[in-house]
Design an enzyme around this catalytic site. Sequence first.
Site, short mmCIF file in Angstrom:
data_model
loop_
_atom_site.label_atom_id
_atom_site.label_comp_id
_atom_site.label_asym_id
_atom_site.label_seq_id
_atom_site.Cartn_x
_atom_site.Cartn_y
_atom_site.Cartn_z
CG HIS A 133 66.60 8.91 -6.95
ND1 HIS A 133 67.21 9.58 -6.20
CD2 HIS A 133 65.27 9.59 -7.12
CE1 HIS A 133 66.52 10.82 -5.93
NE2 HIS A 133 65.37 10.80 -6.49
CG HIS A 191 60.35 10.36 -7.12
ND1 HIS A 191 60.44 11.05 -6.00
CD2 HIS A 191 61.50 10.58 -7.53
CE1 HIS A 191 61.24 11.97 -5.54
NE2 HIS A 191 62.29 11.48 -6.70
CE LYS A 223 66.88 12.77 -1.69
NZ LYS A 223 66.11 12.49 -2.90
CG HIS A 232 68.80 13.77 -8.62
ND1 HIS A 232 69.17 14.86 -7.81
CD2 HIS A 232 67.50 13.34 -7.76
CE1 HIS A 232 68.62 15.26 -6.94
NE2 HIS A 232 67.30 14.36 -6.63
CG ASP A 250 64.90 11.90 -9.92
OD1 ASP A 250 63.89 11.72 -8.91
OD2 ASP A 250 65.05 13.18 -9.89
O1 DOR Z 1 62.25 16.46 -10.92
C1 DOR Z 1 62.24 16.05 -9.65
N1 DOR Z 1 60.97 15.52 -9.18
N2 DOR Z 1 63.01 16.29 -8.78
C2 DOR Z 1 62.82 15.78 -7.61
O2 DOR Z 1 63.73 16.16 -6.70
C3 DOR Z 1 61.57 15.66 -6.97
C4 DOR Z 1 60.78 14.82 -7.85
C5 DOR Z 1 59.24 14.71 -7.67
O3 DOR Z 1 59.07 14.05 -6.57
O4 DOR Z 1 58.46 15.15 -8.32
ZN ZN Z 2 63.94 12.19 -6.89
#
Ligand code: DOR
Ligand code: ZN
Length: 379
Positions: A19, A21, A105, A180, A253
Amino acid sequence: MTLPSQHDRLVLRRPDDWHVHLRDGDVLSAVASYTARQFRRAIVMPNLVPPILTVAAAEAYRERIKQAVDPALRFDPLMVCYLTDEADPGEIARGFARKVFAACKLYPAHATTNAEHGVTDIYKVFPVLERMQRIGMPLLVHGEVTDPTIDIFDREAVFIERVFSKINVAFPGLKTVFEHITTADAVSFVIGGGPNLAATITPHHLRMNRNAMFEGGVRPHHYCLPVPKRESHRLALRRAATSGSPKFFLGTDSAPHSVMQKESACGCAGIFNAPFAIESYAMTFEEEGALHRLEGFASEYGPAFYGLAPNSDQIVLERRPVDVPAKLMEASEEFVPFHASETLPWRFAGLAEQRGLRTRREAGLALPGREAETNGQAG
Ligand code: DOR
Ligand code: ZN
């Protein structure tokens, strides 16, 4: 230079991040290597602007990620389809068959960053979930309700009750990852579910409780979603992650937002933990007396759940203190990494092959306790 003794070095099967980004554009180019240098594969979240909704968009994004990373790292991004109320089961199945989409997702609409196109009512995507169950495609769940009358600290527990239980009852054969997780409720729910239900746990939820967001003032760099909860929940997460249960595996995450975006009247949610992710997990596992279980959590249970082979390459961690910078300059902007200004006891030292260590056996190294435990289980 003195070489560390055997016990001060860990050689692990190379982990994967289930997971993350990675963003897009200049930020993607700047941050992707932090993930790729440690992790062989990563499940890349689709909450871009616009979100990844089609096979073509996922293929193009995968290409941009590959361009951002040194090919010598052999990094393999695994792409995810963002579910909307209008999601098309045919397009999703086509993407899965072509090995472009690894999973879908589920963002409840407005639950988090760029989730405004998310699902407004779980029943709207039941036809998609039915198809995913049939073809064995995993569903990744952001498990929080968005009802403004529900306290933000209760949103995960209420989601289990109102939404997750419905998914499980209707689709018992659907492979589902509760992403998460932040509560003892989620730990119990996952343990109580069948083998199709697993969870990822982040480095930051293993280290912070909700006080961390308010220590002497508002701490925007500790704000993420789901928000960290009470200490009792953090301890439940640490027990789950280090228990050796294959239902819990690594998902950072990591979610970079610039200092400008974080330190604002309405700061973004997300913790940029990729730069020192494996070091953070190693420290936590050691504190719990469970370093011998790090490899299962980081490198084995995730692929097993996704039906993929574990990686055959290895990484090296050394017990040599590493100072985490207060800020990192990326794409002409400042980012604050998780553990900013701290000193961590374990240092990521690269891929084993880059260091001339072909295999753990050749290097004469073992994880303390791991063999005894494996033998015990096998017997
Ligand atoms: O803290 C987070 N940031 N939780 C999420 O679910 C998305 C992520 C983001 O894309 O910034
Ligand atoms: Zn996330």
